[in-house]
Scaffold this motif. Sequence first.
Motif, PDB file in Angstrom:
ATOM      1  N   ALA A   1      20.142 -45.679  20.945  1.00  0.00           N
ATOM      2  CA  ALA A   1      19.452 -44.432  21.266  1.00  0.00           C
ATOM      3  C   ALA A   1      18.190 -44.726  22.060  1.00  0.00           C
ATOM      4  O   ALA A   1      17.500 -45.727  21.815  1.00  0.00           O
ATOM      5  N   PRO A   2      17.856 -43.884  23.037  1.00  0.00           N
ATOM      6  CA  PRO A   2      16.652 -44.116  23.839  1.00  0.00           C
ATOM      7  C   PRO A   2      15.388 -43.988  22.994  1.00  0.00           C
ATOM      8  O   PRO A   2      15.313 -43.183  22.078  1.00  0.00           O
ATOM      9  N   LYS A   3      14.415 -44.820  23.337  1.00  0.00           N
ATOM     10  CA  LYS A   3      13.146 -44.810  22.619  1.00  0.00           C
ATOM     11  C   LYS A   3      12.244 -43.694  23.157  1.00  0.00           C
ATOM     12  O   LYS A   3      12.264 -43.377  24.339  1.00  0.00           O
ATOM     13  N   ALA A   4      11.453 -43.143  22.263  1.00  0.00           N
ATOM     14  CA  ALA A   4      10.483 -42.131  22.672  1.00  0.00           C
ATOM     15  C   ALA A   4       9.314 -42.794  23.394  1.00  0.00           C
ATOM     16  O   ALA A   4       8.929 -43.923  23.073  1.00  0.00           O
ATOM     17  N   GLY A   5       8.761 -42.093  24.365  1.00  0.00           N
ATOM     18  CA  GLY A   5       7.632 -42.616  25.122  1.00  0.00           C
ATOM     19  C   GLY A   5       6.334 -41.901  24.781  1.00  0.00           C
ATOM     20  O   GLY A   5       6.238 -41.169  23.798  1.00  0.00           O
ATOM     21  N   ARG A   6       5.335 -42.094  25.647  1.00  0.00           N
ATOM     22  CA  ARG A   6       4.012 -41.528  25.407  1.00  0.00           C
ATOM     23  C   ARG A   6       4.056 -40.006  25.312  1.00  0.00           C
ATOM     24  O   ARG A   6       3.382 -39.408  24.474  1.00  0.00           O
ATOM     25  N   ARG A   7       4.852 -39.378  26.149  1.00  0.00           N
ATOM     26  CA  ARG A   7       4.921 -37.922  26.146  1.00  0.00           C
ATOM     27  C   ARG A   7       5.376 -37.395  24.788  1.00  0.00           C
ATOM     28  O   ARG A   7       4.813 -36.419  24.267  1.00  0.00           O
ATOM     29  N   GLU A   8       6.388 -38.033  24.213  1.00  0.00           N
ATOM     30  CA  GLU A   8       6.907 -37.574  22.926  1.00  0.00           C
ATOM     31  C   GLU A   8       5.878 -37.767  21.812  1.00  0.00           C
ATOM     32  O   GLU A   8       5.728 -36.902  20.939  1.00  0.00           O
ATOM     33  N   TRP A   9       5.161 -38.889  21.836  1.00  0.00           N
ATOM     34  CA  TRP A   9       4.175 -39.139  20.771  1.00  0.00           C
ATOM     35  C   TRP A   9       2.984 -38.187  20.890  1.00  0.00           C
ATOM     36  O   TRP A   9       2.459 -37.723  19.872  1.00  0.00           O
ATOM     37  N   ILE A  10       2.557 -37.883  22.114  1.00  0.00           N
ATOM     38  CA  ILE A  10       1.494 -36.888  22.281  1.00  0.00           C
ATOM     39  C   ILE A  10       2.006 -35.519  21.844  1.00  0.00           C
ATOM     40  O   ILE A  10       1.289 -34.746  21.190  1.00  0.00           O
ATOM     41  N   GLY A  11       3.261 -35.233  22.171  1.00  0.00           N
ATOM     42  CA  GLY A  11       3.862 -33.974  21.731  1.00  0.00           C
ATOM     43  C   GLY A  11       3.914 -33.867  20.221  1.00  0.00           C
ATOM     44  O   GLY A  11       3.694 -32.784  19.648  1.00  0.00           O
ATOM     45  N   LEU A  12       4.187 -34.993  19.545  1.00  0.00           N
ATOM     46  CA  LEU A  12       4.191 -34.998  18.082  1.00  0.00           C
ATOM     47  C   LEU A  12       2.813 -34.639  17.538  1.00  0.00           C
ATOM     48  O   LEU A  12       2.698 -33.871  16.569  1.00  0.00           O
ATOM     49  N   ALA A  13       1.756 -35.212  18.143  1.00  0.00           N
ATOM     50  CA  ALA A  13       0.397 -34.889  17.694  1.00  0.00           C
ATOM     51  C   ALA A  13       0.111 -33.400  17.882  1.00  0.00           C
ATOM     52  O   ALA A  13      -0.530 -32.763  17.037  1.00  0.00           O
ATOM     53  N   VAL A  14       0.626 -32.838  18.964  1.00  0.00           N
ATOM     54  CA  VAL A  14       0.391 -31.421  19.245  1.00  0.00           C
ATOM     55  C   VAL A  14       1.071 -30.533  18.211  1.00  0.00           C
ATOM     56  O   VAL A  14       0.493 -29.540  17.751  1.00  0.00           O
ATOM     57  N   ILE A  15       2.305 -30.880  17.808  1.00  0.00           N
ATOM     58  CA  ILE A  15       2.997 -30.026  16.840  1.00  0.00           C
ATOM     59  C   ILE A  15       2.586 -30.334  15.399  1.00  0.00           C
ATOM     60  O   ILE A  15       2.841 -29.527  14.499  1.00  0.00           O
ATOM     61  N   ALA A  16       1.951 -31.500  15.175  1.00  0.00           N
ATOM     62  CA  ALA A  16       1.458 -31.803  13.825  1.00  0.00           C
ATOM     63  C   ALA A  16       0.236 -30.955  13.484  1.00  0.00           C
ATOM     64  O   ALA A  16       0.039 -30.576  12.317  1.00  0.00           O
ATOM     65  N   LEU A  17      -0.572 -30.641  14.488  1.00  0.00           N
ATOM     66  CA  LEU A  17      -1.795 -29.863  14.239  1.00  0.00           C
ATOM     67  C   LEU A  17      -1.507 -28.466  13.680  1.00  0.00           C
ATOM     68  O   LEU A  17      -2.117 -28.056  12.695  1.00  0.00           O
ATOM     69  N   PRO A  18      -0.592 -27.693  14.274  1.00  0.00           N
ATOM     70  CA  PRO A  18      -0.311 -26.392  13.673  1.00  0.00           C
ATOM     71  C   PRO A  18       0.298 -26.486  12.280  1.00  0.00           C
ATOM     72  O   PRO A  18       0.106 -25.590  11.449  1.00  0.00           O
ATOM     73  N   CYS A  19       1.028 -27.569  12.002  1.00  0.00           N
ATOM     74  CA  CYS A  19       1.558 -27.769  10.649  1.00  0.00           C
ATOM     75  C   CYS A  19       0.415 -27.961   9.655  1.00  0.00           C
ATOM     76  O   CYS A  19       0.448 -27.455   8.530  1.00  0.00           O
ATOM     77  N   LEU A  20      -0.614 -28.705  10.081  1.00  0.00           N
ATOM     78  CA  LEU A  20      -1.789 -28.905   9.240  1.00  0.00           C
ATOM     79  C   LEU A  20      -2.489 -27.574   8.965  1.00  0.00           C
ATOM     80  O   LEU A  20      -2.870 -27.273   7.834  1.00  0.00           O
TER      81      LEU A  20
ATOM     82  N   GLY B   1       3.867 -17.826  10.580  1.00  0.00           N
ATOM     83  CA  GLY B   1       3.905 -19.150   9.968  1.00  0.00           C
ATOM     84  C   GLY B   1       5.320 -19.629   9.697  1.00  0.00           C
ATOM     85  O   GLY B   1       5.589 -20.838   9.716  1.00  0.00           O
ATOM     86  N   ALA B   2       6.238 -18.697   9.474  1.00  0.00           N
ATOM     87  CA  ALA B   2       7.629 -19.076   9.202  1.00  0.00           C
ATOM     88  C   ALA B   2       8.301 -19.703  10.419  1.00  0.00           C
ATOM     89  O   ALA B   2       9.347 -20.347  10.289  1.00  0.00           O
ATOM     90  N   THR B   3       7.728 -19.529  11.602  1.00  0.00           N
ATOM     91  CA  THR B   3       8.305 -20.151  12.799  1.00  0.00           C
ATOM     92  C   THR B   3       7.930 -21.627  12.902  1.00  0.00           C
ATOM     93  O   THR B   3       8.621 -22.388  13.588  1.00  0.00           O
ATOM     94  N   LEU B   4       6.854 -22.031  12.243  1.00  0.00           N
ATOM     95  CA  LEU B   4       6.288 -23.354  12.492  1.00  0.00           C
ATOM     96  C   LEU B   4       7.123 -24.496  11.932  1.00  0.00           C
ATOM     97  O   LEU B   4       7.468 -25.437  12.655  1.00  0.00           O
ATOM     98  N   ALA B   5       7.462 -24.427  10.631  1.00  0.00           N
ATOM     99  CA  ALA B   5       8.146 -25.561  10.009  1.00  0.00           C
ATOM    100  C   ALA B   5       9.531 -25.819  10.617  1.00  0.00           C
ATOM    101  O   ALA B   5       9.818 -26.943  11.044  1.00  0.00           O
ATOM    102  N   PRO B   6      10.424 -24.814  10.667  1.00  0.00           N
ATOM    103  CA  PRO B   6      11.744 -25.114  11.239  1.00  0.00           C
ATOM    104  C   PRO B   6      11.703 -25.470  12.725  1.00  0.00           C
ATOM    105  O   PRO B   6      12.461 -26.330  13.177  1.00  0.00           O
ATOM    106  N   SER B   7      10.815 -24.837  13.488  1.00  0.00           N
ATOM    107  CA  SER B   7      10.744 -25.143  14.920  1.00  0.00           C
ATOM    108  C   SER B   7      10.224 -26.550  15.159  1.00  0.00           C
ATOM    109  O   SER B   7      10.779 -27.301  15.986  1.00  0.00           O
ATOM    110  N   THR B   8       9.178 -26.936  14.444  1.00  0.00           N
ATOM    111  CA  THR B   8       8.578 -28.249  14.683  1.00  0.00           C
ATOM    112  C   THR B   8       9.498 -29.379  14.219  1.00  0.00           C
ATOM    113  O   THR B   8       9.674 -30.375  14.927  1.00  0.00           O
ATOM    114  N   MET B   9      10.138 -29.241  13.038  1.00  0.00           N
ATOM    115  CA  MET B   9      11.004 -30.322  12.573  1.00  0.00           C
ATOM    116  C   MET B   9      12.256 -30.443  13.428  1.00  0.00           C
ATOM    117  O   MET B   9      12.714 -31.549  13.720  1.00  0.00           O
TER     118      MET B   9
END
Length: 515
Positions: free
Chosen positions: A8-27, A119-127
């Motif tokens: 499987a292809p490895k995630a790059g910088r864009r994906e990891w920055i994207g993860l930080a972006v979607i982790a914030l609304p989860c917090l 708020g119900a959009t956040l968990a299923p959309s982000t995961m």
Amino acid sequence: MMDTSHPAPKAGRREWIGLAVIALPCLVYAMDMTVLNLALPALSTALQPSSSQLLWIVDIYGFLVAGFLITMGTLGDRIGRRKLLLIGAAAFAAASTVAAFSDSAEMLIAMRALLGVAGATLAPSTMSLIRNMFHDEQQRQFAIGVWIAAFSLGAAIGPLVGGVLLQFFWWGSVFLVAVPVMLLLLLVGPSLLPEYRDPHAGRVDAASVALSLASVLVTIYGLKQIAEHGLAWLPVLLVLAGVVVGWLFVRRQGRLAYPLLDLTLFRRATFSAAIAAYALSCLAMFGVYIFVTQYLQLVLGLSPLAAGLATVPSALAFVAGSLFAPRIAQRVTGASLLVWGLAGAAVGFGLITLAGTGAGLALVVVGMVVMSLGMAPVFTIGNEMIITAAPPERAGAASAISETSSEFSGALGIAVFGSLGTVFYRTGLASAMPPGVPAEAAATAMTTLGGAVAAAESVPGSVGQALLGASRAAFVDALQFNAAAGALIVVAASVVAAAILRKGATADVAAAKAS
């Protein structure tokens, strides 16, 4: 067998920055569950809500989050997960702003309701987006660990952030924390997050939406009433009505070409085992936790701040466990980590059963840390198993099922453990009630430990002290009973998960031989 010729292809910088972006609304989503509690006194003074309105201000957010999770998970698969996430973020920011400047209880209840739907959009959309962004198994496990840690950290720092804001600003400031985070998501989300939808999705069935919403709301409301007021006919009937509506909902799903709840997912052993482990873990953890917080303040006499600080080690342990679980999963299978994590959590529950001894605080803190370290792999690896067991086009629905199971189980744990613990407490105090306690004070003491503390203060001299000691001892017995029950539940969860996974592995081997 997995095809290793095309890794499987490895995630790059864009994906990891994207993860930080979607982790914030989860917090922020998790913070909104707890941050309001400290603002209630100031809010009550400003808006003058009735007791019923105050309860709805607190509760309606969680109710509607739980009620709309399944709908939003399926809707994201249909219209696009990024699109739904951005719509939810915009609605969350707007509702938070209006809530901060509400000038009536009715207005605040309405905004809290809208926050719950958003708020119900956040968990299923982000995961489910994580499922599309991280294709490498190890990277995906770590990404989900970050996702879980964001929720854990948000719940832990909610009261702290709320306390700091209320020290310097008005009560509405606790809502404005979410606004810059959601605006950041709206600004960078379109360029950093991939879009994904099910190309073969059908229309969302309106009747299924109504049935799922009614089932979840009625059942959780009934369970909450049982937890707060004990067993009574009305809440029990509400729970039964919710179960019946839920049965009608499930029955309807089996007849639809594009169901809101994909029942075929439960035929997958990995999915079923992870859901069972996750749900039973939440049942035990939420059920025991409500007694631990009361123990810290009303038995050990800690201030709210000191009690909050006593829970910080377990919150940090959960965050650390969520982040390190993927590394451990590189050495052992995810299934083994799931099963042994539950067994380890049972040890933590066992330590809490020793509360009430001379080292009560230390034992409870250590027990909660061990429990968190055991539960973290269940949440992290379990959720990874859930979304990867489902087809990519149904990842949103799968993640919604996961979150709904945790909401249901948490509410059920609070209701069941709360009711059992209350019965245990009342029985113990009734048999140890000191002589000379006035009937009115005794009746008050029998309701809750908080009532007992207040009643003891109204009874002068040694009789009041004896009442306080007897009520605390009865409550410790109830806590020990619930912790033991929690340990048994997570051990049972470990056994059930192992059995389902073993049966699934046997079926897979048989299918391979047949082919």
